[in-house]
Design a protein around this motif. Structure first.
Motif, short mmCIF file in Angstrom:
data_model
loop_
_atom_site.label_atom_id
_atom_site.label_comp_id
_atom_site.label_asym_id
_atom_site.label_seq_id
_atom_site.Cartn_x
_atom_site.Cartn_y
_atom_site.Cartn_z
N GLY A 172 0.86 -1.39 -0.06
CA GLY A 172 0.03 -0.01 -0.03
C GLY A 172 0.95 1.29 -0.10
O GLY A 172 0.55 2.19 -0.57
N ALA A 173 1.88 1.25 0.81
CA ALA A 173 2.88 2.31 0.86
C ALA A 173 3.58 2.65 -0.57
O ALA A 173 3.43 3.81 -0.91
CB ALA A 173 3.88 2.09 1.96
N GLN A 215 -0.92 5.12 -12.38
CA GLN A 215 -2.21 5.54 -13.15
C GLN A 215 -1.89 5.59 -14.59
O GLN A 215 -2.24 5.43 -15.55
CB GLN A 215 -2.72 6.77 -12.66
CG GLN A 215 -3.66 6.64 -11.37
CD GLN A 215 -4.22 8.06 -10.81
OE1 GLN A 215 -3.78 9.13 -11.06
NE2 GLN A 215 -5.16 7.80 -10.09
N VAL A 272 2.47 1.65 -3.38
CA VAL A 272 1.71 2.18 -4.67
C VAL A 272 1.13 3.38 -4.14
O VAL A 272 1.13 4.47 -5.24
CB VAL A 272 0.40 1.15 -4.46
CG1 VAL A 272 -0.93 1.88 -5.35
CG2 VAL A 272 0.65 -0.14 -4.87
N THR A 273 0.95 3.84 -2.98
CA THR A 273 0.59 5.32 -2.53
C THR A 273 1.71 6.25 -3.11
O THR A 273 1.63 7.43 -3.62
CB THR A 273 0.21 5.54 -1.25
OG1 THR A 273 -0.53 4.65 -0.90
CG2 THR A 273 0.02 6.86 -0.82
N LEU A 274 2.88 5.75 -3.01
CA LEU A 274 4.02 6.81 -3.22
C LEU A 274 4.23 7.02 -4.51
O LEU A 274 4.89 7.89 -5.34
CB LEU A 274 5.37 6.33 -2.58
CG LEU A 274 5.38 6.19 -1.16
CD1 LEU A 274 6.69 5.48 -0.50
CD2 LEU A 274 5.66 7.83 -0.63
N ASN A 275 3.86 5.99 -5.27
CA ASN A 275 4.06 6.13 -6.92
C ASN A 275 2.49 5.97 -7.63
O ASN A 275 2.51 5.81 -8.78
CB ASN A 275 4.72 4.51 -7.42
CG ASN A 275 6.09 4.60 -6.70
OD1 ASN A 275 7.00 5.40 -7.44
ND2 ASN A 275 6.47 3.89 -5.70
N ALA A 276 1.53 6.51 -7.04
CA ALA A 276 0.27 6.61 -7.56
C ALA A 276 0.13 7.17 -9.00
O ALA A 276 -0.53 6.73 -10.10
CB ALA A 276 -0.64 7.60 -6.44
N GLU A 277 0.80 8.55 -9.23
CA GLU A 277 0.83 9.06 -10.16
C GLU A 277 1.32 8.21 -11.50
O GLU A 277 0.69 8.16 -12.55
CB GLU A 277 1.34 10.44 -10.49
CG GLU A 277 0.58 11.47 -9.48
CD GLU A 277 1.04 12.85 -9.48
OE1 GLU A 277 2.12 13.16 -10.63
OE2 GLU A 277 0.56 13.81 -8.80
#
Length: 122
Positions: free
Chosen positions: A41-42, A52, A44-49
């Protein structure tokens, strides 16, 4: 999707599958999967853009999470108080490895990340 086992498989929405392993059996402890979910989760969140824009990066992030999880377990086994006591008590522990707690894995993550970064730059 991340299928965690002795050998972990991470599949992306585009059908790419990445394999990591073999993992340490020390990860077979209550709460270990929760730690892995937090790591993933961390990441994916850190690399969200970026995720996407390129969903196939999920495979690399899942594999990285599984690798960090396993590496943290190895570090935890050498430093956790529970592990030190158990190692001195049982022959089975000496053969199979000391038991650890999920909290030990989480606490060892900074060391595992530093270790992984050191290996990547070597």
């Amino acid at each position: 999707m991340l299928l965690k086992g002795t050998v972990s498989i991470c599949a992306t929405p585009g059908g790419i599958a990445l394999h990591t392993g073999p993992a340490t059996p020390r990860l077979a402890t209550a709460g270990s999967g929760d730690v892995l979910a937090g790591i993933l989760g961390a990441l994916v969140t850190l690399n969200a853009e970026r995720v996407q824009a390129q969903p196939e990066l999920l495979g690399a992030l899942g594999s990285t999470a599984a690798l960090l999880h396993d590496l943290a377990a190895h570090h935890a086994a050498g430093s956790a108080p529970v592990a030190r006591e158990a190692r001195a008590r049982a022959a089975v522990t000496r053969r199979l490895g000391a038991p650890i707690l999920a909290l030990d894995i989480a606490a060892a993550l900074p060391t595992a990340i530093a270790d992984l970064l050191t290996r990547a730059t070597a």
